[in-house]
Design an enzyme around this catalytic site. Structure first.
Site, PDB file in Angstrom:
ATOM      1  N   SER A 159      48.513 -15.650  17.711  1.00 45.85           N
ATOM      2  CA  SER A 159      47.203 -16.270  17.571  1.00 45.85           C
ATOM      3  C   SER A 159      47.202 -17.129  16.322  1.00 45.85           C
ATOM      4  O   SER A 159      47.993 -16.901  15.394  1.00 45.85           O
ATOM      5  CB  SER A 159      46.124 -15.176  17.450  1.00 45.85           C
ATOM      6  OG  SER A 159      44.905 -15.702  16.975  1.00 45.85           O
ATOM      7  N   GLY A 190      41.604 -14.124  32.325  1.00 45.78           N
ATOM      8  CA  GLY A 190      41.792 -15.074  31.243  1.00 45.78           C
ATOM      9  C   GLY A 190      43.115 -15.806  31.262  1.00 45.78           C
ATOM     10  O   GLY A 190      43.635 -16.200  32.306  1.00 45.78           O
ATOM     11  N   ILE A 191      43.680 -15.968  30.080  1.00 43.95           N
ATOM     12  CA  ILE A 191      44.927 -16.716  29.922  1.00 43.95           C
ATOM     13  C   ILE A 191      46.062 -16.037  30.670  1.00 43.95           C
ATOM     14  O   ILE A 191      46.876 -16.694  31.324  1.00 43.95           O
ATOM     15  CB  ILE A 191      45.256 -16.849  28.423  1.00 43.95           C
ATOM     16  CG1 ILE A 191      44.199 -17.719  27.724  1.00 43.95           C
ATOM     17  CG2 ILE A 191      46.652 -17.442  28.225  1.00 43.95           C
ATOM     18  CD1 ILE A 191      44.287 -17.669  26.214  1.00 43.95           C
ATOM     19  N   GLY A 192      46.135 -14.714  30.588  1.00 48.55           N
ATOM     20  CA  GLY A 192      47.213 -13.999  31.259  1.00 48.55           C
ATOM     21  C   GLY A 192      47.211 -14.207  32.754  1.00 48.55           C
ATOM     22  O   GLY A 192      48.275 -14.321  33.383  1.00 48.55           O
ATOM     23  N   TYR A 212      42.786  -7.766  12.960  1.00 49.43           N
ATOM     24  CA  TYR A 212      43.285  -8.581  14.064  1.00 49.43           C
ATOM     25  C   TYR A 212      44.416  -9.484  13.585  1.00 49.43           C
ATOM     26  O   TYR A 212      45.476  -9.570  14.230  1.00 49.43           O
ATOM     27  CB  TYR A 212      42.159  -9.419  14.657  1.00 49.43           C
ATOM     28  CG  TYR A 212      42.598 -10.279  15.828  1.00 49.43           C
ATOM     29  CD1 TYR A 212      42.926  -9.707  17.049  1.00 49.43           C
ATOM     30  CD2 TYR A 212      42.695 -11.665  15.705  1.00 49.43           C
ATOM     31  CE1 TYR A 212      43.341 -10.488  18.126  1.00 49.43           C
ATOM     32  CE2 TYR A 212      43.099 -12.448  16.768  1.00 49.43           C
ATOM     33  CZ  TYR A 212      43.419 -11.855  17.973  1.00 49.43           C
ATOM     34  OH  TYR A 212      43.839 -12.632  19.034  1.00 49.43           O
ATOM     35  N   GLY A 258      48.264  -8.108  30.203  1.00 50.56           N
ATOM     36  CA  GLY A 258      46.985  -8.807  30.121  1.00 50.56           C
ATOM     37  C   GLY A 258      46.839  -9.858  31.196  1.00 50.56           C
ATOM     38  O   GLY A 258      46.155 -10.867  30.994  1.00 50.56           O
TER      39      GLY A 258
END
Length: 314
Positions: free
Chosen positions: A151, A26-28, A176, A22
């Site tokens: 998460s 974004g964060i990755g 999720y 990922g």
């Protein structure tokens, strides 16, 4: 030195090879950029080559000395995971850091992976289980740190053992949460088994809090044609520094878990601000859903069976 009070210092990673799932946005992408800036060779396994090329170019623009390699990977396909594992094993280079960051979140309607698993369970959890198994010889050789990005959703819900693939009563949010609980339990069991069997791998959990990323944004391939109300609210709060974080600060818990000299295996790292939604990274108590070793062993065994992953007992 850290650039702001929320930031951390990443030690030199010269001579290290890091793989970030990922990592194309974004964060990755922030995690990958910081690892490259610290001197690591960064492998970005991506599903979309064009997006991967743009991410690699962006990293090199910020870090001219960056060593970034793209590889193909679709975590929703066990065949793709196996192919990446074979490619990297053929490379022969040990992997010193693995950050399992990729994921999908709450498709409006139930979707399945190439192998027939519910998409969130299959991508967020089972794909990473298969990836760790495929890379295990390289992780052992590199005495790797493995970070499983979970998460705050893992602090609610449960594993739907009677219907792991949500075939009978799909609920995107609950599915999720299940995927992140399962991934967290797997990460903790990986650390225990590594210690028991002398694999030399340390495994840690991280969560990013809340930040504006593409997870809740428009994703036509997931059946989400427009941004959710949630992501619009998160963007508004983030831009004003209220409660939630930014993609840059949300990357810090995983960076701390992966590189911090005092980061401890088998622990959870996340933002320490109000509600653990934003703020500087720090160790946090394990979520209640992650504390059962019996549940973790069950997740390990079922996940290995579903993915056809063979883990050694020594």
């Amino acid at each position: 030195m850290p650039r702001n009070p929320l930031d951390i210092s990443v030690p030199s990673l010269a001579g290290k090879r890091a793989l970030v799932t990922g990592g194309s946005d974004g964060i990755g992408l922030r995690i990958a950029t910081r690892l490259a800036a610290a001197g690591a060779e960064v492998v970005l396994p991506v599903r979309n080559p064009r997006k991967g090329e743009a991410a690699a170019a962006g990293i090199r623009a910020l870090v001219p000395s960056a060593r970034v390699t793209l590889r193909e990977l679709d975590l929703g396909s066990l065949a793709s995971v196996a192919a990446l594992g074979a490619t990297l094993r053929d490379d022969g280079a040990p992997v010193h850091l693995l950050v399992g960051n990729a994921g999908v979140m709450t498709p409006p309607e139930r979707q399945t992976t190439a192998d027939g698993f519910e998409s969130q369970f299959g991508t967020n959890h089972l794909g990473h289980v298969a990836l760790v198994a495929a890379l295990l010889p390289l992780l052992r050789e590199g005495q790797a740190r493995v970070v499983s990005q979970i998460s705050i959703a893992a602090n609610q819900g449960s594993i739907n053992w009677s219907d792991l693939n949500w075939e009978h009563s799909y609920d995107g949010g609950r599915a999720y949460s299940q995927s992140k609980i399962a991934f967290g339990l797997f990460g903790l069991e990986l650390d225990r088994r590594s210690r028991d069997h002398g694999w030399g791998i340390t495994s840690t959990l991280a969560h990013p809090g809340i930040a504006p990323t593409s997870l809740l944004a428009a994703r036509p391939e997931l059946g989400r044609e427009a941004d959710t109300t949630g992501v619009r609210v998160i963007r508004w709060l983030s831009a004003r520094g209220i409660l939630v974080g930014t993609p840059e600060t949300a990357a810090l818990p995983a960076l701390l878990a992966a590189t911090g000299p005092d980061a401890r295996p088998g622990r959870l790292y996340g933002p320490k601000g109000a509600g653990h939604l934003g703020g500087a990274p720090a160790e946090q108590p394990l979520y209640s859903r992650l504390r059962s070793e019996e549940e973790a062993r069950r997740v390990w065994d079922v996940s290995a069976e579903l993915t056809g992953s063979a883990y050694p007992e020594h």
